[in-house]
Write a protein that holds these residues in place. Structure first.
Motif, short mmCIF file in Angstrom:
data_model
loop_
_atom_site.label_atom_id
_atom_site.label_comp_id
_atom_site.label_asym_id
_atom_site.label_seq_id
_atom_site.Cartn_x
_atom_site.Cartn_y
_atom_site.Cartn_z
N SER A 1 38.30 36.77 40.98
CA SER A 1 37.47 38.02 40.53
C SER A 1 38.24 39.23 39.83
CB SER A 1 37.37 38.79 42.05
OG SER A 1 38.18 39.25 42.75
N THR A 2 39.35 39.07 39.40
CA THR A 2 40.04 40.23 38.58
C THR A 2 40.25 39.40 37.16
OG1 THR A 2 42.12 39.72 39.66
CG2 THR A 2 40.82 41.43 40.16
N TRP B 1 35.94 39.28 33.95
CA TRP B 1 36.31 39.06 35.01
C TRP B 1 35.03 39.61 36.33
CZ3 TRP B 1 36.35 43.67 38.04
CH2 TRP B 1 36.04 44.99 37.41
N ASN B 2 34.22 40.49 35.37
CA ASN B 2 32.97 41.03 36.56
C ASN B 2 31.94 40.39 36.23
OD1 ASN B 2 32.76 42.18 33.91
ND2 ASN B 2 32.47 44.11 34.67
N TYR C 1 41.39 41.77 34.53
CA TYR C 1 40.49 42.46 33.97
C TYR C 1 39.98 42.12 32.55
CZ TYR C 1 41.20 45.16 38.21
OH TYR C 1 41.54 45.48 39.70
N ASN D 1 32.20 35.45 42.85
CA ASN D 1 33.60 35.84 43.21
C ASN D 1 33.88 35.74 44.56
OD1 ASN D 1 34.42 36.31 40.46
ND2 ASN D 1 33.63 38.35 40.69
#
Length: 126
Positions: free
Chosen positions: A30-31, A53-54, A103, A74
């Motif tokens: 998720s990052t 990442w998002n 990120y 995620n």
């Protein structure tokens, strides 16, 4: 130990669809920006798609735009590549990879990724 495991490849007729999955262990995806690459016989591994990442940003190589969709879940620590309207030119081993550093927006460059899966074969043939 970070492991990425691709699945969902196989033999499909031209015009068909497949959905590839890439499940991770040892790293929380998720990052991290993520990418899909492919390698056809006798050719270099090439970029296919990437996702930030998002999940807010995605980018595709021109040859798959409008046909492939990269996405991520995620909660399941998994990314996907939905492939529609497949052609014989899409035949390759498909690899997922996780970007260096957190990120990230994903990258088109292989050197920007530090962990790779073992690949899943996609064959498009009648």
């Amino acid at each position: 130990q970070v492991q990425l495991v691709e699945s969902g490849g196989g033999l499909v007729q031209p015009g068909g669809s497949l959905r590839l999955s890439c499940a991770a262990s040892g790293r929380t995806l998720s990052t991290y920006g993520m990418g899909w690459f492919r390698q056809a016989p006798g050719k270099e591994r090439e970029f296919v798609a990437r996702i930030s990442w998002n999940g807010a940003l995605t980018y595709y190589v021109d040859s798959v735009k409008g046909r492939f969709t990269i996405s991520r879940d995620n909660a399941k620590n998994t990314i996907y590549l939905r492939m529609n309207t497949l052609t014989p030119e899409d035949t390759a081993v498909y690899y997922c990879a996780t970007e260096r550093g957190i990120y990230g927006l994903g990258s088109n460059r292989r050197d920007d990724y530090d962990y790779w899966g073992q690949g899943t074969q996609v064959t498009v043939s009648s």
